[in-house]
Design a protein around this motif. Structure first.
Motif, PDB file in Angstrom:
ATOM      1  N   TYR A 234       0.438   4.121  -2.779  1.00  0.00           N
ATOM      2  CA  TYR A 234       0.135   5.513  -2.445  1.00  0.00           C
ATOM      3  C   TYR A 234       1.288   6.444  -2.822  1.00  0.00           C
ATOM      4  O   TYR A 234       1.050   7.594  -3.209  1.00  0.00           O
ATOM      5  CB  TYR A 234      -0.181   5.651  -0.956  1.00  0.00           C
ATOM      6  CG  TYR A 234      -1.633   5.401  -0.638  1.00  0.00           C
ATOM      7  CD1 TYR A 234      -2.604   6.344  -0.959  1.00  0.00           C
ATOM      8  CD2 TYR A 234      -2.038   4.214  -0.031  1.00  0.00           C
ATOM      9  CE1 TYR A 234      -3.944   6.123  -0.676  1.00  0.00           C
ATOM     10  CE2 TYR A 234      -3.379   3.976   0.254  1.00  0.00           C
ATOM     11  CZ  TYR A 234      -4.321   4.937  -0.069  1.00  0.00           C
ATOM     12  OH  TYR A 234      -5.654   4.714   0.192  1.00  0.00           O
ATOM     13  N   THR A 235       2.510   5.973  -2.706  1.00  0.00           N
ATOM     14  CA  THR A 235       3.654   6.806  -3.090  1.00  0.00           C
ATOM     15  C   THR A 235       3.577   7.175  -4.563  1.00  0.00           C
ATOM     16  O   THR A 235       3.679   8.350  -4.940  1.00  0.00           O
ATOM     17  CB  THR A 235       4.979   6.076  -2.804  1.00  0.00           C
ATOM     18  OG1 THR A 235       5.100   5.839  -1.402  1.00  0.00           O
ATOM     19  CG2 THR A 235       6.164   6.900  -3.279  1.00  0.00           C
TER      20      THR A 235
ATOM     21  N   GLY B  48       0.808  -1.215   0.000  1.00  0.00           N
ATOM     22  CA  GLY B  48       0.000   0.000   0.000  1.00  0.00           C
ATOM     23  C   GLY B  48       0.837   1.259   0.000  1.00  0.00           C
ATOM     24  O   GLY B  48       0.488   2.248  -0.658  1.00  0.00           O
TER      25      GLY B  48
ATOM     26  N   LEU C   4      -7.874   7.252  -3.948  1.00  0.00           N
ATOM     27  CA  LEU C   4      -7.058   8.311  -4.553  1.00  0.00           C
ATOM     28  C   LEU C   4      -7.289   8.325  -6.062  1.00  0.00           C
ATOM     29  O   LEU C   4      -6.950   7.382  -6.768  1.00  0.00           O
ATOM     30  CB  LEU C   4      -5.579   8.066  -4.244  1.00  0.00           C
ATOM     31  CG  LEU C   4      -4.590   9.106  -4.771  1.00  0.00           C
ATOM     32  CD1 LEU C   4      -4.841  10.464  -4.140  1.00  0.00           C
ATOM     33  CD2 LEU C   4      -3.156   8.653  -4.493  1.00  0.00           C
TER      34      LEU C   4
ATOM     35  N   ALA D 263      -3.812   6.242   6.561  1.00  0.00           N
ATOM     36  CA  ALA D 263      -4.322   6.564   5.224  1.00  0.00           C
ATOM     37  C   ALA D 263      -5.815   6.864   5.259  1.00  0.00           C
ATOM     38  O   ALA D 263      -6.313   7.710   4.517  1.00  0.00           O
ATOM     39  CB  ALA D 263      -4.038   5.406   4.268  1.00  0.00           C
TER      40      ALA D 263
ATOM     41  N   VAL E 147      -5.915   4.222  -6.481  1.00  0.00           N
ATOM     42  CA  VAL E 147      -5.460   3.550  -5.266  1.00  0.00           C
ATOM     43  C   VAL E 147      -6.568   3.631  -4.225  1.00  0.00           C
ATOM     44  O   VAL E 147      -7.098   4.725  -3.959  1.00  0.00           O
ATOM     45  CB  VAL E 147      -4.185   4.195  -4.691  1.00  0.00           C
ATOM     46  CG1 VAL E 147      -3.721   3.423  -3.443  1.00  0.00           C
ATOM     47  CG2 VAL E 147      -3.072   4.230  -5.728  1.00  0.00           C
ATOM     48  N   SER E 148      -6.919   2.505  -3.651  1.00  0.00           N
ATOM     49  CA  SER E 148      -7.930   2.475  -2.598  1.00  0.00           C
ATOM     50  C   SER E 148      -7.298   2.002  -1.296  1.00  0.00           C
ATOM     51  O   SER E 148      -6.178   1.483  -1.275  1.00  0.00           O
ATOM     52  CB  SER E 148      -9.071   1.533  -2.984  1.00  0.00           C
ATOM     53  OG  SER E 148      -8.629   0.188  -2.986  1.00  0.00           O
TER      54      SER E 148
ATOM     55  N   THR F   8      -4.958  11.477   1.016  1.00  0.00           N
ATOM     56  CA  THR F   8      -5.036  10.153   0.386  1.00  0.00           C
ATOM     57  C   THR F   8      -6.396   9.854  -0.243  1.00  0.00           C
ATOM     58  O   THR F   8      -6.528   8.874  -0.970  1.00  0.00           O
ATOM     59  CB  THR F   8      -4.732   9.054   1.415  1.00  0.00           C
ATOM     60  OG1 THR F   8      -5.761   9.070   2.428  1.00  0.00           O
ATOM     61  CG2 THR F   8      -3.373   9.279   2.073  1.00  0.00           C
TER      62      THR F   8
ATOM     63  N   GLY G 263       0.941   6.927  -6.527  1.00  0.00           N
ATOM     64  CA  GLY G 263      -0.287   7.657  -6.797  1.00  0.00           C
ATOM     65  C   GLY G 263      -0.225   9.107  -6.361  1.00  0.00           C
ATOM     66  O   GLY G 263      -0.649  10.016  -7.090  1.00  0.00           O
ATOM     67  N   LEU G 264       0.338   9.364  -5.187  1.00  0.00           N
ATOM     68  CA  LEU G 264       0.428  10.733  -4.674  1.00  0.00           C
ATOM     69  C   LEU G 264       1.409  11.575  -5.475  1.00  0.00           C
ATOM     70  O   LEU G 264       1.215  12.783  -5.642  1.00  0.00           O
ATOM     71  CB  LEU G 264       0.824  10.707  -3.201  1.00  0.00           C
ATOM     72  CG  LEU G 264      -0.250  10.204  -2.234  1.00  0.00           C
ATOM     73  CD1 LEU G 264       0.326   9.983  -0.846  1.00  0.00           C
ATOM     74  CD2 LEU G 264      -1.424  11.184  -2.173  1.00  0.00           C
TER      75      LEU G 264
ATOM     76  N   ALA H 261      -0.801   0.885  -8.940  1.00  0.00           N
ATOM     77  CA  ALA H 261      -1.297   2.258  -9.045  1.00  0.00           C
ATOM     78  C   ALA H 261      -1.100   2.817 -10.450  1.00  0.00           C
ATOM     79  O   ALA H 261      -1.966   3.519 -10.981  1.00  0.00           O
ATOM     80  CB  ALA H 261      -0.593   3.146  -8.019  1.00  0.00           C
TER      81      ALA H 261
END
Length: 338
Positions: free
Chosen positions: A83-84, A79, A155, A142, A249-250, A149, A86-87, A243
């Motif tokens: 998230y990295t 995750g 996301l 998150a 991303v969930s 997020t 995606g963000l 991602a």
């Protein structure tokens, strides 16, 4: 409670001398994705998901199958990688995929290194609880950071730039298929090199007899920290890959269910074999996709039944069962000659 009563620990393969030579069947195995590419052109996204799950399972097999570290929170690194990547795109406007993979791997490796000292000092149930706790804490972080997020809504707004400026991620999954395949293959080569080295043999030695290894000069904690960090980095790459190919991303990427599913994948395929992680991912995704289409409510019942049959009938998952069949055949042939 002793975890050695569980099949995932008890059914680990016997220690082997490091061997980096390729078998003919291995070459055939890596041709199969291209066969699937032509046979199932409308399901390339599903095949890409299989390869991403295979990479994720491969990262867990390094610590479970070779080092004997059990984990129920490996989704934390997956995750974090998702998230990295995606963000970087959604919040900072950076969608270059290769560099995002490296950044995701680096952050996941850092988290793995920092938490490894808590994990490797424990045994069995302690490792399960510590890894589970880490995963749950990251999930809640998150979930609460909604403005950053997306929280429970996920996301959105992720844009993946064309790979090397030429190959754009398309809706049909063609670019995602080749991208996922290349990343999986490179990570597999890295994992194969690790387990085929003397370092990999020392991990098996630690798994088989932790208290004996220091007697021959092995720093047990240092080796476990190293493999745990590498495993976390590989899981981060798998998350970032998800991602980039799905552009979403969930919270599920950090969820306990994902970690639990990963254990099922390893049990199905067979731990401590690398290819077991890959085969287990294919079987799990196939069952998830096709059985749930037949019966969307009770598909997990049939998956559970398959899992019980494999554990009870075969030793060491699908690959372990196949190895046992060939071993018995060799013994019969040897007995017939004598």
């Amino acid at each position: 409670m002793n975890l050695k009563s569980f099949s995932i620990i008890d059914n680990l393969p016997a220690p082997r001398v490091p061997n980096d030579r390729w078998h003919k069947l291995e070459y055939l195995f890596w041709v199969l994705p291209f066969v699937a590419y032509f046979l199932f052109p409308n399901h390339l996204v599903l095949v890409s998901q299989m390869m991403i799950l295979a990479l994720f399972a491969l990262s867990l097999d390094l610590i479970v199958g070779y080092a004997g570290i059990v984990s129920l929170g490996h989704a934390a690194f997956f995750g974090l990688g998702a998230y990295t990547s995606g963000l970087l795109s959604a919040r900072y406007g950076w969608g270059e995929p290769i560099s995002a993979l490296l950044i995701a791997a680096s952050l996941a490796a850092i988290l793995g290194y920092l938490t490894s000292f808590l994990v490797v000092r424990g045994h069995e149930l302690t490792q399960l609880m510590v890894t589970l706790g880490i995963g749950l804490m990251l999930y809640e972080v998150a979930n609460k950071a909604t403005d950053f997020t997306g929280g429970a809504d996920g996301l959105w707004g992720i844009e993946t730039w064309p790979i090397f400026g030429m190959f754009e991620i398309d809706l049909y999954g063609k670019t995602g298929f080749f991208y996922s395949f290349v990343v999986l293959f490179l990570m597999f080569l890295l994992a194969r090199r690790i387990v085929s080295s003397t370092f990999g043999l020392s991990l098996i030695g630690i798994r088989e007899g932790t208290k004996r290894m220091p007697a021959i000069g092995v720093n047990v904690e240092r080796r476990l920290v190293a493999v745990y960090t590498v495993s976390a980095a590989m899981a981060g790459v798998a998350g970032a890959l998800l991602a980039q190919t799905t552009q979403f991303v969930s919270l599920d990427a950090l969820g306990f269910i994902r970690s639990a599913d990963l254990m099922i994948v390893l049990v199905l395929g067979g731990t401590g074999r690398l290819y077991g992680a890959l085969i287990g991912a294919v079987v799990f995704m196939f069952a998830h996709h096709y059985i749930s289409d037949i019966n969307p409510v009770y598909w997990q019942f049939w998956l559970g039944l398959l899992l019980i049959v494999i554990v009870m009938v075969g030793r060491g998952g699908i690959l372990g069962t196949i190895e046992a069949i060939f071993e018995r055949r060799r013994e019969r042939l040897a007995g017939g000659r004598s």
